[in-house]
Design a protein around this motif. Structure first.
Motif, PDB file in Angstrom:
ATOM      1  N   ASP A  24     -37.055 -10.544  20.919  1.00 49.09           N
ATOM      2  CA  ASP A  24     -38.071 -11.178  20.088  1.00 49.09           C
ATOM      3  C   ASP A  24     -39.284 -11.623  20.898  1.00 49.09           C
ATOM      4  O   ASP A  24     -40.173 -12.289  20.383  1.00 49.09           O
ATOM      5  CB  ASP A  24     -37.480 -12.395  19.365  1.00 49.09           C
ATOM      6  N   THR A  25     -39.335 -11.243  22.169  1.00 53.86           N
ATOM      7  CA  THR A  25     -40.440 -11.618  23.051  1.00 53.86           C
ATOM      8  C   THR A  25     -41.056 -10.372  23.666  1.00 53.86           C
ATOM      9  O   THR A  25     -40.349  -9.457  24.084  1.00 53.86           O
ATOM     10  CB  THR A  25     -39.937 -12.539  24.178  1.00 53.86           C
ATOM     11  N   VAL A  26     -42.382 -10.338  23.708  1.00 52.90           N
ATOM     12  CA  VAL A  26     -43.095  -9.290  24.437  1.00 52.90           C
ATOM     13  C   VAL A  26     -43.675  -9.929  25.690  1.00 52.90           C
ATOM     14  O   VAL A  26     -44.504 -10.840  25.620  1.00 52.90           O
ATOM     15  CB  VAL A  26     -44.225  -8.670  23.593  1.00 52.90           C
ATOM     16  N   LYS A  27     -43.219  -9.470  26.848  1.00 51.14           N
ATOM     17  CA  LYS A  27     -43.681 -10.019  28.119  1.00 51.14           C
ATOM     18  C   LYS A  27     -44.821  -9.164  28.672  1.00 51.14           C
ATOM     19  O   LYS A  27     -44.686  -7.952  28.809  1.00 51.14           O
ATOM     20  CB  LYS A  27     -42.537 -10.057  29.129  1.00 51.14           C
ATOM     21  N   ILE A  28     -45.928  -9.840  28.981  1.00 50.92           N
ATOM     22  CA  ILE A  28     -47.091  -9.166  29.557  1.00 50.92           C
ATOM     23  C   ILE A  28     -47.268  -9.658  30.986  1.00 50.92           C
ATOM     24  O   ILE A  28     -47.473 -10.852  31.221  1.00 50.92           O
ATOM     25  CB  ILE A  28     -48.367  -9.454  28.743  1.00 50.92           C
ATOM     26  N   VAL A  93     -41.034  -7.212  32.408  1.00 49.74           N
ATOM     27  CA  VAL A  93     -42.180  -7.204  31.511  1.00 49.74           C
ATOM     28  C   VAL A  93     -42.230  -5.894  30.721  1.00 49.74           C
ATOM     29  O   VAL A  93     -41.738  -4.850  31.158  1.00 49.74           O
ATOM     30  CB  VAL A  93     -43.515  -7.408  32.257  1.00 49.74           C
ATOM     31  N   ASP A  94     -42.848  -5.973  29.557  1.00 42.73           N
ATOM     32  CA  ASP A  94     -43.020  -4.800  28.699  1.00 42.73           C
ATOM     33  C   ASP A  94     -44.353  -4.118  28.940  1.00 42.73           C
ATOM     34  O   ASP A  94     -44.487  -2.912  28.722  1.00 42.73           O
ATOM     35  CB  ASP A  94     -42.937  -5.235  27.226  1.00 42.73           C
ATOM     36  N   ILE A  95     -45.356  -4.895  29.365  1.00 41.25           N
ATOM     37  CA  ILE A  95     -46.729  -4.406  29.491  1.00 41.25           C
ATOM     38  C   ILE A  95     -47.325  -4.943  30.785  1.00 41.25           C
ATOM     39  O   ILE A  95     -47.088  -6.096  31.164  1.00 41.25           O
ATOM     40  CB  ILE A  95     -47.584  -4.881  28.287  1.00 41.25           C
ATOM     41  N   LEU A  96     -48.109  -4.111  31.472  1.00 43.15           N
ATOM     42  CA  LEU A  96     -48.878  -4.533  32.637  1.00 43.15           C
ATOM     43  C   LEU A  96     -50.347  -4.650  32.231  1.00 43.15           C
ATOM     44  O   LEU A  96     -50.876  -3.762  31.560  1.00 43.15           O
ATOM     45  CB  LEU A  96     -48.730  -3.515  33.779  1.00 43.15           C
ATOM     46  N   ALA A  97     -51.013  -5.713  32.653  1.00 48.49           N
ATOM     47  CA  ALA A  97     -52.402  -5.920  32.230  1.00 48.49           C
ATOM     48  C   ALA A  97     -53.177  -6.653  33.317  1.00 48.49           C
ATOM     49  O   ALA A  97     -52.617  -7.149  34.293  1.00 48.49           O
ATOM     50  CB  ALA A  97     -52.448  -6.714  30.919  1.00 48.49           C
ATOM     51  N   GLN A 114     -44.176   5.574  36.647  1.00 46.81           N
ATOM     52  CA  GLN A 114     -42.750   5.731  36.943  1.00 46.81           C
ATOM     53  C   GLN A 114     -41.869   4.918  35.996  1.00 46.81           C
ATOM     54  O   GLN A 114     -40.810   5.375  35.564  1.00 46.81           O
ATOM     55  CB  GLN A 114     -42.486   5.330  38.393  1.00 46.81           C
ATOM     56  N   ALA A 115     -42.331   3.716  35.653  1.00 48.80           N
ATOM     57  CA  ALA A 115     -41.542   2.847  34.781  1.00 48.80           C
ATOM     58  C   ALA A 115     -41.840   3.090  33.303  1.00 48.80           C
ATOM     59  O   ALA A 115     -41.204   2.489  32.444  1.00 48.80           O
ATOM     60  CB  ALA A 115     -41.817   1.383  35.126  1.00 48.80           C
ATOM     61  N   LYS A 116     -42.834   3.932  33.031  1.00 42.85           N
ATOM     62  CA  LYS A 116     -43.258   4.240  31.658  1.00 42.85           C
ATOM     63  C   LYS A 116     -43.662   2.969  30.910  1.00 42.85           C
ATOM     64  O   LYS A 116     -43.250   2.727  29.782  1.00 42.85           O
ATOM     65  CB  LYS A 116     -42.163   4.996  30.903  1.00 42.85           C
ATOM     66  N   LYS A 117     -44.511   2.170  31.603  1.00 39.14           N
ATOM     67  CA  LYS A 117     -44.986   0.914  31.037  1.00 39.14           C
ATOM     68  C   LYS A 117     -46.444   1.040  30.597  1.00 39.14           C
ATOM     69  O   LYS A 117     -47.295   1.562  31.325  1.00 39.14           O
ATOM     70  CB  LYS A 117     -44.880  -0.220  32.068  1.00 39.14           C
ATOM     71  N   PHE A 118     -46.733   0.554  29.405  1.00 41.11           N
ATOM     72  CA  PHE A 118     -48.096   0.470  28.905  1.00 41.11           C
ATOM     73  C   PHE A 118     -48.899  -0.418  29.844  1.00 41.11           C
ATOM     74  O   PHE A 118     -48.457  -1.511  30.211  1.00 41.11           O
ATOM     75  CB  PHE A 118     -48.081  -0.117  27.497  1.00 41.11           C
ATOM     76  N   GLY A 322     -43.844  -3.165  16.556  1.00 39.21           N
ATOM     77  CA  GLY A 322     -43.263  -4.035  17.571  1.00 39.21           C
ATOM     78  C   GLY A 322     -42.523  -3.313  18.678  1.00 39.21           C
ATOM     79  O   GLY A 322     -41.939  -3.957  19.551  1.00 39.21           O
ATOM     80  N   LYS A 323     -42.562  -1.982  18.693  1.00 40.48           N
ATOM     81  CA  LYS A 323     -41.940  -1.246  19.800  1.00 40.48           C
ATOM     82  C   LYS A 323     -42.717  -1.506  21.079  1.00 40.48           C
ATOM     83  O   LYS A 323     -43.939  -1.576  21.068  1.00 40.48           O
ATOM     84  CB  LYS A 323     -41.925   0.252  19.502  1.00 40.48           C
ATOM     85  N   THR A 324     -42.016  -1.618  22.195  1.00 42.84           N
ATOM     86  CA  THR A 324     -42.680  -1.960  23.449  1.00 42.84           C
ATOM     87  C   THR A 324     -42.582  -0.873  24.516  1.00 42.84           C
ATOM     88  O   THR A 324     -43.019  -1.094  25.652  1.00 42.84           O
ATOM     89  CB  THR A 324     -42.097  -3.274  24.016  1.00 42.84           C
ATOM     90  N   ASP A 325     -42.008   0.274  24.196  1.00 39.34           N
ATOM     91  CA  ASP A 325     -41.975   1.335  25.200  1.00 39.34           C
ATOM     92  C   ASP A 325     -43.389   1.888  25.389  1.00 39.34           C
ATOM     93  O   ASP A 325     -44.223   1.880  24.476  1.00 39.34           O
ATOM     94  CB  ASP A 325     -41.001   2.437  24.785  1.00 39.34           C
ATOM     95  N   GLY A 326     -43.660   2.371  26.583  1.00 34.69           N
ATOM     96  CA  GLY A 326     -44.995   2.817  26.932  1.00 34.69           C
ATOM     97  C   GLY A 326     -45.539   3.904  26.045  1.00 34.69           C
ATOM     98  O   GLY A 326     -46.722   3.882  25.670  1.00 34.69           O
TER      99      GLY A 326
END
Length: 387
Positions: A24-28, A93-97, A114-118, A322-326
């Motif tokens: 239930d959390t999206v980590k940036i 984390v789900d996203i790098l920013a 490599q990690a397939k992160k957005f 709400g999907k968090t895959d890249g």
């Protein structure tokens, strides 16, 4: 035995609750220079992020947004890559920013791939960055996007001979190549050029060399932060008057703080840029109001990169449920269009780079304030390498 079974059941419940909470959390993971000479730039990106979250809440697509900050200090690609790895592996984390500086963004691109992160680049402006991972988008600007437009505009406005001065790193090289190429293609002549070091350069000798050639214009690029004001003061000390020899530069050159530190010597400097806090769009009026209330200062181009970066993250999460895959997030971001405080903008579906309006401005004194006054604009501008 009963107590043992009860303990196992409790542990399962705790793990289940923890798992549900994580879902239930999206980590940036936010990587910015929050100390050193580029600290103010990093702070302003983060201020833009905080302002967006103030206006739109900290929950999107039923998920809580959690920001995990990391200070990269300055130009430190090895550290930037390590911080990105730690964010992915340890902090989950789900996203790098973030990403104020090009070398850091380029280093972290491998982690995204490599990690397939957005990964959302909120400032770093070198053209090639977005090509280094298929999961990246950019919400700031590319220097070729601005400077190709500016070079054509300069030649078509009657300037025939120009000298160029840029910082000797990726963005400087990009801006130099784009301006020179477009200026020459439109009929102008480059009569000389110089590159100076990234860290704490002494501008005086470089400016004197340019002045001695008596060009019609001097085109400059330096990174945002402390250097634009230092450069402006050096022009004044060497007697270069922007009303006689045209000084052309990117938005960093005439940012609010640079103008405050340069003073009246900045009057007449012409710049091309994608955002100014004085913009009249209703979205900008509200953005500046909330930003001022929160941070007791005006937003700048760093701030708008962070603000629009959060817009892309929020809207991508809404679009993909709400999907968090890249892959889901980057596909949701491709082709996105919206009205930003900077004006209409979009993410090109093919290149994943920003498309926006370029404004041509001149520094004038309005009342007792030095401001960039727009007098021309070019709409729907893409990076020239990606048209």
């Amino acid at each position: 035995m009963h107590l043992k079974r009860l303990g196992i059941a409790c542990a399962a419940l705790i793990l289940g609750a923890s798992s549900a909470s994580a879902q239930d959390t999206v980590k940036i993971g936010l990587v910015l220079p929050l100390s050193g000479q580029f600290a103010d730039a990093g702070i302003q990106v983060e201020n833009g992020i905080k302002t967006y979250m103030k206006q739109h809440g900290d929950t999107v697509a039923g998920k809580k947004i959690e920001i995990i900050r990391k200070d990269v200090g300055g130009v430190a690609p090895d550290l930037a890559k390590r911080l990105a790895q730690e964010l992915v592996v340890r902090d989950k984390v789900d996203i790098l920013a973030g990403w104020v500086l090009t070398p850091n963004a380029l280093a972290a691109a491998a982690v995204s791939e490599q990690a397939k992160k957005f990964m959302v680049v909120m400032n770093a402006a070198t053209s090639i960055i977005i090509t280094k991972s298929p999961y990246m988008v950019r919400t700031s600007v590319t220097l070729p996007q601005i400077m190709d437009t500016f070079g054509k505009w300069a030649a078509k406005s009657g300037i025939k001979k120009c000298y160029t001065m840029v910082t000797d790193y990726g963005p400087g090289h990009d801006s130099e190549a784009a301006f020179q190429g477009a200026f020459k293609e439109a009929g102008g002549e480059i009569i000389g050029s110089v590159r100076f070091p990234v860290a704490n350069p002494d501008f005086s000798a470089f400016i004197q060399r340019a002045k001695d050639l008596n060009p019609e214009c001097i085109y400059i690029f330096v990174p945002g932060g402390a250097q634009p004001a230092a450069l402006g003061k050096a022009f004044a000390e060497r007697g270069v008057d922007p009303r006689k020899i045209k000084i052309l530069g990117s938005g960093e050159t005439t940012a609010e703080q640079a103008l405050a530190n340069t003073g009246d010597a900045a009057i007449g400097i012409i710049s091309a840029w994608h955002y100014d806090y004085k913009g009249k769009a209703p979205e900008n009026t509200e953005f500046v109001k909330v930003f001022n209330e929160m941070h007791k200062r005006n937003p700048d181009f760093f701030s708008i990169g962070g603000y629009d970066g959060m817009h892309v993250i929020y809207e991508a999460l809404k679009k993909d449920g709400g999907k968090t895959d890249g892959e889901s997030l980057v596909n949701a971001a491709k082709g996105m269009k919206w009205n930003s405080p900077r004006g209409p903008m979009s993410i090109d579906p093919q290149t994943r780079d920003v498309v926006q309006t370029v404004y041509i401005r001149k520094v004038e004194k309005v009342g007792n304030e030095l401001v960039n006054v727009p007098f021309d604009k070019i709409e729907n501008v893409k990076d020239p390498a990606k048209r």
